[in-house]
Every structure is written in structure tokens, then in C-alpha cells.
Design an enzyme around this catalytic site. Sequence first.
Site, PDB file in Angstrom:
ATOM      1  N   SER A  25      -6.933  -4.404   4.758  1.00  0.00           N
ATOM      2  CA  SER A  25      -5.913  -5.204   4.064  1.00  0.00           C
ATOM      3  C   SER A  25      -5.605  -6.431   4.909  1.00  0.00           C
ATOM      4  CB  SER A  25      -4.633  -4.375   3.923  1.00  0.00           C
ATOM      5  OG  SER A  25      -3.568  -5.195   3.498  1.00  0.00           O
TER       6      SER A  25
ATOM      7  N   TYR B  68       1.788   1.025   7.967  1.00  0.00           N
ATOM      8  CA  TYR B  68       0.611   0.758   7.123  1.00  0.00           C
ATOM      9  C   TYR B  68      -0.240  -0.334   7.762  1.00  0.00           C
ATOM     10  CZ  TYR B  68      -2.027  -1.051   3.095  1.00  0.00           C
ATOM     11  OH  TYR B  68      -3.021  -1.504   2.257  1.00  0.00           O
TER      12      TYR B  68
HETATM   13  P1  NDP Z   1      -4.259   2.391  -5.995  1.00  0.00           P
HETATM   14  O1  NDP Z   1      -2.943   3.011  -5.682  1.00  0.00           O
HETATM   15  O2  NDP Z   1      -4.487   1.826  -7.339  1.00  0.00           O
HETATM   16  O3  NDP Z   1      -5.430   3.405  -5.626  1.00  0.00           O
HETATM   17  C1  NDP Z   1      -5.392   4.166  -4.455  1.00  0.00           C
HETATM   18  C2  NDP Z   1      -6.469   5.215  -4.536  1.00  0.00           C
HETATM   19  O4  NDP Z   1      -6.435   6.008  -3.323  1.00  0.00           O
HETATM   20  C3  NDP Z   1      -6.270   6.150  -5.701  1.00  0.00           C
HETATM   21  O5  NDP Z   1      -7.514   6.427  -6.315  1.00  0.00           O
HETATM   22  C4  NDP Z   1      -5.710   7.405  -5.031  1.00  0.00           C
HETATM   23  O6  NDP Z   1      -6.103   8.566  -5.749  1.00  0.00           O
HETATM   24  C5  NDP Z   1      -6.429   7.381  -3.691  1.00  0.00           C
HETATM   25  N1  NDP Z   1      -5.749   8.207  -2.687  1.00  0.00           N
HETATM   26  C6  NDP Z   1      -4.535   7.994  -2.126  1.00  0.00           C
HETATM   27  N2  NDP Z   1      -4.242   8.993  -1.277  1.00  0.00           N
HETATM   28  C7  NDP Z   1      -5.296   9.862  -1.324  1.00  0.00           C
HETATM   29  C8  NDP Z   1      -5.592  11.095  -0.701  1.00  0.00           C
HETATM   30  N3  NDP Z   1      -4.751  11.665   0.167  1.00  0.00           N
HETATM   31  N4  NDP Z   1      -6.755  11.717  -0.986  1.00  0.00           N
HETATM   32  C9  NDP Z   1      -7.618  11.169  -1.880  1.00  0.00           C
HETATM   33  N5  NDP Z   1      -7.405   9.996  -2.495  1.00  0.00           N
HETATM   34  C10 NDP Z   1      -6.250   9.363  -2.226  1.00  0.00           C
HETATM   35  O7  NDP Z   1      -4.420   1.253  -4.887  1.00  0.00           O
HETATM   36  P2  NDP Z   1      -5.563   0.163  -4.586  1.00  0.00           P
HETATM   37  O8  NDP Z   1      -6.712   0.296  -5.487  1.00  0.00           O
HETATM   38  O9  NDP Z   1      -4.875  -1.117  -4.481  1.00  0.00           O
HETATM   39  O10 NDP Z   1      -5.965   0.611  -3.103  1.00  0.00           O
HETATM   40  C11 NDP Z   1      -7.311   0.725  -2.667  1.00  0.00           C
HETATM   41  C12 NDP Z   1      -7.409   0.239  -1.229  1.00  0.00           C
HETATM   42  O11 NDP Z   1      -7.106  -1.153  -1.173  1.00  0.00           O
HETATM   43  C13 NDP Z   1      -6.441   0.923  -0.271  1.00  0.00           C
HETATM   44  O12 NDP Z   1      -7.101   1.214   0.941  1.00  0.00           O
HETATM   45  C14 NDP Z   1      -5.370  -0.135  -0.041  1.00  0.00           C
HETATM   46  O13 NDP Z   1      -4.754   0.022   1.209  1.00  0.00           O
HETATM   47  C15 NDP Z   1      -6.198  -1.399  -0.123  1.00  0.00           C
HETATM   48  N6  NDP Z   1      -5.451  -2.629  -0.416  1.00  0.00           N
HETATM   49  C16 NDP Z   1      -4.826  -2.828  -1.621  1.00  0.00           C
HETATM   50  C17 NDP Z   1      -4.143  -4.014  -1.859  1.00  0.00           C
HETATM   51  C18 NDP Z   1      -3.449  -4.309  -3.142  1.00  0.00           C
HETATM   52  O14 NDP Z   1      -2.727  -5.319  -3.228  1.00  0.00           O
HETATM   53  N7  NDP Z   1      -3.606  -3.529  -4.172  1.00  0.00           N
HETATM   54  C19 NDP Z   1      -4.076  -5.060  -0.840  1.00  0.00           C
HETATM   55  C20 NDP Z   1      -4.791  -4.765   0.367  1.00  0.00           C
HETATM   56  C21 NDP Z   1      -5.444  -3.586   0.555  1.00  0.00           C
HETATM   57  P3  NDP Z   1      -5.136   9.791  -6.143  1.00  0.00           P
HETATM   58  O15 NDP Z   1      -3.745   9.261  -6.264  1.00  0.00           O
HETATM   59  O16 NDP Z   1      -5.754  10.296  -7.409  1.00  0.00           O
HETATM   60  O17 NDP Z   1      -5.303  10.748  -5.019  1.00  0.00           O
END
Ligand code: NDP
Length: 280
Positions: A148, A162
Site C-alpha cells: 500500500s 497497518y
Molecule cells: P477488500 O476488503 O475488498 O478485500 C480484502 C480481501 O482480503 C478479501 O477477499 C478478504 O476475504 C481477504 N481477507 C482478509 N482477511 C483475511 C484472512 N484472515 N484470511 C483470508 N482472507 C482474508 O480489500 P482490497 O481488495 O482493497 O484489499 C486487497 C489488498 O489491497 C490488501 O492487501 C490491502 O491492504 C491492499 N490495499 C488496498 C487499498 C484500497 O484502497 N482498497 C489501498 C492500498 C492497498 P474474506 O473477507 O472473505 O476473508
Amino acid sequence: MARFTDKVAIVTGSSNGIGRATAVLLASEGAKVTITGRDSERLEGTRQAILKAGVEESHLISVVADITSAHGQDLLISSTLEKFGKIDILINNAGVNIPDANGKTRTEGGIDTFLKMFQLNLQSVVEMTQKVRPHLAKTRGEIVNVSSIAAGPAAQPQGPYYSSAKAALDQYSRSAAIDLISEGIRINVVQPGFVETGFSTVARGLNAEESASFYNSMGAQPHCIPAGFCAKPEHIASVIAFLADRKASEYIVGQTITADGGSTLVLGFHAHFAQKAPKN
Ligand code: NDP
């Protein structure tokens, strides 16, 4: 021939957001894909999106798993090997800015929150890298880690745990990239800026409407996002796919690509200059 034909990819956190868009893109460009997350309903949404893109059902498996548990990690890897016989690409995308259970914020956040944040955003990546390494060594495969812009160098007082976990992820990725390139395994990182996903729902406690309004208002302020809009998950998925594509990015090793519409290049004081938003 599509660019990921005959490749097998695991995309963590693919039940939503950036992970879902990445899984759809890789699968529609020929990869056999393992999708995963804890929420089976949302994971089914990803499965349907991939099938709708015209991908054969036999090119896809869904594994409901918590990526922070050894059992979940092992299940993900064994299910992939059982179904597809090898692993070429690991996208370590699962990550969240986990809210504090006691509602504490900033540097007051509890140590439990700190530990959980590092367990998901860093430790699970370290563990998956160790476990997948022998399989990727066989295929001369790729790892793409999703970090990020919160990793810095700008301070993140609203999310110190984070952002620290993501900064640690970046340095781990650089170090592991140099360690593993001798085995033919390439590791690179994508640092997204603001992306319209479920992230703000979890991290900021917003409902869908508030979340959309947050992203629109960020996009409307050129001193926040000079490109003039908030990214869609597909904007990040295409960068991830570039780094997962050996032909396209073979000579890039241990690097971080920032995909943020210019956010990290503007400083607070730029807000005082009348920058015009581009017409989209
Ligand atoms: P979402 O919340 O839309 O997706 C997050 C995903 O991570 C979901 O599929 C969730 O699945 C999964 N997840 C979370 N915790 C667990 C766990 N313990 N075990 C398995 N799966 C898990 O967020 P984003 O798509 O935005 O996030 C994706 C990546 O991008 C992350 O690493 C985030 O830090 C990064 N990011 C996002 C930004 C943004 O603005 N959106 C900016 C910068 C970085 P489920 O809940 O089904 O377990």
C-alpha cells in the site's frame, strides 16, 4: 495463445476487491486459478464472475480458508496441487486495516490489534512464501505482494500498525526477492493508492453509500488524487498481472510499482495551489 496459458495461480484475498479482479483477469487470460477467502458467499461471487468471463469451470477452484492459519495455508496449497499439479504464480493480496476491538485509534490502538495486523499483512505472506517456495522453484515462478502507499515514506498517524506492517512487507519482499532469485523465483510488489473496494467498509466502518461517497470525494480533489479519480480494482489487477507475467517483466526483481494516480507525488501544500482536475 493467451499470456497465462498453462500457468497455475493462487490469488489470496480473492473473495473481493483487488483479489477478485486479479483472479478474473488471470483466469480470463488462460491461467488455472485458485480463489480463496473466509467468506464463502463472496467467494462464490468471484467464482461466478470468472465463469461469466467465459472461463472453463475446470480451470478454477474455490478454497474457503483463513490465510492467517497454518491449516488454511496448507489447505490452499494442497488443494491447488491436487487439482492442477503445480504452482506458477502466488499473489499475496489478502490484507486489511483491522479496526481495534475496543474502538481505540491511532497510537492508542491495542497490542492485540497490532499483532493481528502484522499476522495478516506480513506473517501470512512470509509463511506462504516459505510453503510455496519449493513448488515455485520447480516452475521458476512468480510472487506478487500487494502492499500500500500507506507503507510510506509519508506518515500515517491514522493507521500506524497497518502502515508499519505494509512497510515491513515491502522490505521483506526486497530481501526475499534477492534470496529467491537464485532459484528462479521472482518477487515484486504493487503499492495501490485509493481503490474502490470493500477496504473502506472494513477499515473505516463505512456502509456502501458512505464508502462510494468517500471514494468520489477523494477522486474529486486533485491534491489527493491528481489523476482525478479513484482506482477501480481492475486498475491494480493489470499491474499485478504485468508483474506475474515473466515475458513482460522478467528483468524486474524485488521492485515496487506504485499505482496511485499520482497521490504520493503531491504534498499537502500543493492543496493551496489551484490545480485543475483533469476531464475524464
Ligand atoms: P477488500 O476488503 O475488498 O478485500 C480484502 C480481501 O482480503 C478479501 O477477499 C478478504 O476475504 C481477504 N481477507 C482478509 N482477511 C483475511 C484472512 N484472515 N484470511 C483470508 N482472507 C482474508 O480489500 P482490497 O481488495 O482493497 O484489499 C486487497 C489488498 O489491497 C490488501 O492487501 C490491502 O491492504 C491492499 N490495499 C488496498 C487499498 C484500497 O484502497 N482498497 C489501498 C492500498 C492497498 P474474506 O473477507 O472473505 O476473508
